[in-house]
Design an enzyme around this catalytic site. Structure first.
Site, PDB file in Angstrom:
ATOM      1  N   HIS A 199      -9.604   4.680   2.087  1.00 17.35           N
ATOM      2  CA  HIS A 199      -8.327   4.992   1.455  1.00 17.35           C
ATOM      3  C   HIS A 199      -7.998   6.473   1.416  1.00 17.35           C
ATOM      4  O   HIS A 199      -6.885   6.845   1.020  1.00 17.35           O
ATOM      5  CB  HIS A 199      -8.292   4.408   0.036  1.00 17.35           C
ATOM      6  CG  HIS A 199      -8.081   2.930   0.015  1.00 17.35           C
ATOM      7  ND1 HIS A 199      -9.090   2.037   0.296  1.00 17.35           N
ATOM      8  CD2 HIS A 199      -6.971   2.189  -0.208  1.00 17.35           C
ATOM      9  CE1 HIS A 199      -8.614   0.806   0.222  1.00 17.35           C
ATOM     10  NE2 HIS A 199      -7.340   0.866  -0.085  1.00 17.35           N
ATOM     11  N   GLY A 255       0.815  -1.207   0.000  1.00 13.62           N
ATOM     12  CA  GLY A 255       0.000   0.000   0.000  1.00 13.62           C
ATOM     13  C   GLY A 255       0.852   1.261   0.000  1.00 13.62           C
ATOM     14  O   GLY A 255       1.909   1.309   0.630  1.00 13.62           O
ATOM     15  N   ASP A 293       2.537  -0.375  12.349  1.00 18.15           N
ATOM     16  CA  ASP A 293       2.480  -1.658  13.043  1.00 18.15           C
ATOM     17  C   ASP A 293       3.763  -2.470  12.965  1.00 18.15           C
ATOM     18  O   ASP A 293       3.763  -3.660  13.319  1.00 18.15           O
ATOM     19  CB  ASP A 293       1.325  -2.492  12.489  1.00 18.15           C
ATOM     20  CG  ASP A 293       1.440  -2.741  10.983  1.00 18.15           C
ATOM     21  OD1 ASP A 293       2.279  -2.093  10.331  1.00 18.15           O
ATOM     22  OD2 ASP A 293       0.677  -3.576  10.464  1.00 18.15           O
ATOM     23  N   ARG A 296      -5.782  -2.705  10.053  1.00 22.70           N
ATOM     24  CA  ARG A 296      -6.282  -4.081   9.976  1.00 22.70           C
ATOM     25  C   ARG A 296      -5.878  -4.912  11.181  1.00 22.70           C
ATOM     26  O   ARG A 296      -6.652  -5.718  11.686  1.00 22.70           O
ATOM     27  CB  ARG A 296      -5.760  -4.771   8.713  1.00 22.70           C
ATOM     28  CG  ARG A 296      -6.451  -4.332   7.437  1.00 22.70           C
ATOM     29  CD  ARG A 296      -5.888  -5.087   6.252  1.00 22.70           C
ATOM     30  NE  ARG A 296      -4.462  -4.841   6.069  1.00 22.70           N
ATOM     31  CZ  ARG A 296      -3.661  -5.539   5.273  1.00 22.70           C
ATOM     32  NH1 ARG A 296      -4.142  -6.547   4.581  1.00 22.70           N
ATOM     33  NH2 ARG A 296      -2.378  -5.238   5.151  1.00 22.70           N
ATOM     34  N   ASP A 304       5.404  -5.214   6.284  1.00 19.64           N
ATOM     35  CA  ASP A 304       5.974  -6.518   6.591  1.00 19.64           C
ATOM     36  C   ASP A 304       5.863  -7.499   5.427  1.00 19.64           C
ATOM     37  O   ASP A 304       6.743  -8.344   5.232  1.00 19.64           O
ATOM     38  CB  ASP A 304       5.338  -7.102   7.853  1.00 19.64           C
ATOM     39  CG  ASP A 304       3.846  -7.374   7.712  1.00 19.64           C
ATOM     40  OD1 ASP A 304       3.214  -6.779   6.814  1.00 19.64           O
ATOM     41  OD2 ASP A 304       3.311  -8.172   8.489  1.00 19.64           O
ATOM     42  N   THR A 363       4.338   2.370   5.803  1.00 24.97           N
ATOM     43  CA  THR A 363       2.969   1.894   5.997  1.00 24.97           C
ATOM     44  C   THR A 363       2.261   2.826   6.965  1.00 24.97           C
ATOM     45  O   THR A 363       2.828   3.192   7.996  1.00 24.97           O
ATOM     46  CB  THR A 363       2.930   0.455   6.554  1.00 24.97           C
ATOM     47  OG1 THR A 363       1.598   0.135   6.957  1.00 24.97           O
ATOM     48  CG2 THR A 363       3.861   0.276   7.735  1.00 24.97           C
ATOM     49  N   ARG A 419       0.819  -5.104  -5.600  1.00 25.67           N
ATOM     50  CA  ARG A 419       0.984  -6.328  -4.813  1.00 25.67           C
ATOM     51  C   ARG A 419       1.200  -7.479  -5.799  1.00 25.67           C
ATOM     52  O   ARG A 419       0.425  -7.660  -6.732  1.00 25.67           O
ATOM     53  CB  ARG A 419      -0.242  -6.570  -3.940  1.00 25.67           C
ATOM     54  CG  ARG A 419      -0.516  -5.416  -2.985  1.00 25.67           C
ATOM     55  CD  ARG A 419      -1.644  -5.722  -2.030  1.00 25.67           C
ATOM     56  NE  ARG A 419      -2.056  -4.560  -1.272  1.00 25.67           N
ATOM     57  CZ  ARG A 419      -1.467  -4.117  -0.168  1.00 25.67           C
ATOM     58  NH1 ARG A 419      -0.432  -4.783   0.314  1.00 25.67           N
ATOM     59  NH2 ARG A 419      -1.908  -3.037   0.466  1.00 25.67           N
ATOM     60  N   ASP A 461      -0.131   2.168   8.937  1.00 21.44           N
ATOM     61  CA  ASP A 461      -0.646   1.506  10.134  1.00 21.44           C
ATOM     62  C   ASP A 461       0.276   1.611  11.345  1.00 21.44           C
ATOM     63  O   ASP A 461      -0.154   1.370  12.475  1.00 21.44           O
ATOM     64  CB  ASP A 461      -0.918   0.031   9.850  1.00 21.44           C
ATOM     65  CG  ASP A 461      -2.144  -0.186   8.986  1.00 21.44           C
ATOM     66  OD1 ASP A 461      -2.901   0.785   8.780  1.00 21.44           O
ATOM     67  OD2 ASP A 461      -2.346  -1.317   8.507  1.00 21.44           O
TER      68      ASP A 461
END
Length: 327
Positions: free
Chosen positions: A257, A17, A136, A178, A109, A132, A78, A134
């Site tokens: 998004h 992303g 995370d 997510r 990741d 990213t 992707r 996120d």
């Protein structure tokens, strides 16, 4: 222990992303490499483009006037093909044909898994940058794009609060995340939300109903509830439960998004620039199969495997703060 190496040409790609600040990272990689007399090859469309041989040389002027732009000038995708040994072998062959000595991968990741296998199977030195929204990834305080995503979501929450107050409604706002609730938690505190739901901490809906009841008892006519998309049932599940159990006019807004786009804020530009410089210098120093992160203001070098085997929790202190301030 690492040994300095002689690197003449490196490649850079963005994968997974998109995240605001990726362009700043690309710019930093190209200009730091040029400063050290190293050529740079840009790979378009991530690992898919590497598998297909979509490469071109990049110089300092090619990355001019991109630091303020969202998205990624190299495009991203992707790739299912890259998950196969044959796909990675094709990509490695293209790097050899272009005389590339090392690769910088900007992504999350999943992208780091792909980079790790490339290094393991073909011996090509690889460095990762955490790109990213996120936030995370273990091994860095913040990831490229996170700050901008929070600001974008917060701007939407501020606008929705005006409508919620005007119509005396409850607004459930779903933000990205997510598997991690970092965006949701920061937005909840900065946006003055009455409640926040995180993937890291599943809670009883009866607790939410009590929060709503208590808020009304204290004279609150409207409420803002933030939900990370990875929470079981998501925002829709929370909104449906409120309507079913209280009958209160409840509206759901899924930001989606929109959080990925837009011009990166200064914090993301600075972080991406520093990490991009650090990636090139790490390769020059002989490091490989690691992510360059930033912790406590300094650069850290974390083995790829730790970025997906070790868990990065949300701030429990901030979580308590969100609860205390919601009265």
């Amino acid at each position: 222990m690492t040994t300095p190496t002689t690197i003449k040409r490196i490649a850079v790609l963005t994968s997974g992303g998109d995240a605001p600040g990726m362009n700043a990272a690309i710019r930093a990689v190209v200009r730091t490499a040029t400063y050290h007399g190293i050529e740079v090859v840009g790979v378009r469309r991530g690992f898919q483009g590497l598998h297909q041989g979509d490469l071109r040389l990049l110089g300092p002027r090619d990355v001019a006037n991109i630091i303020q732009r969202g998205g990624t000038m190299l495009l991203t995708a992707r790739s299912h093909t890259w998950r196969t040994p044959e796909g990675r072998a094709a990509g490695a062959q293209h790097l050899r044909e272009w005389n590339v000595d090392a690769l910088v991968v900007i992504g999350g990741d999943g992208s780091f898994h792909g980079a790790h296998y490339l290094q393991q199977e073909h011996g090509i030195p690889v460095i990762g940058l955490p790109g990213t929204i996120d936030n995370d990834l273990y091994g860095t305080d913040h990831t490229i794009g996170y700050f901008t995503a929070v600001e974008t979501a917060l701007d939407a929450v501020d606008k929705l609060r005006d409508t919620a107050a005007s119509h005396e409604r409850i607004f459930v706002i779903e933000v990205m995340g997510r598997h991690a609730g970092h965006i949701a938690l920061d937005v909840a505190v900065a946006g003055g939300a009455e409640e926040v739901f995180l993937p890291e901490d599943e809670k009883s809906l009866s607790d939410l109903m009590q929060v709503i009841h208590d808020s009304q008892a204290r004279g609150k006519a409207s409420s803002i509830i933030i939900v990370a998309e990875g929470y079981p049932g998501g925002g829709q599940g929370i909104a449906d439960a409120i309507t079913r159990d209280t009958g209160i006019d409840t509206r759901l807004t899924v930001l989606g998004h929109i959080q990925r786009g837009g011009s990166p804020v200064s914090s993301d530009r600075v972080l991406a620039s520093r990490l991009g410089e650090g990636a090139v210098e790490a390769l020059i120093a002989g490091k490989s199969n690691i992510m360059v992160g930033r912790t406590g203001g300094g650069l850290t070098y974390v083995p790829f495997e730790e970025t997906w085997t070790k868990r990065k929790d949300v701030s429990r202190a901030l979580y308590r703060c969100a609860k205390v301030l919601s009265i």
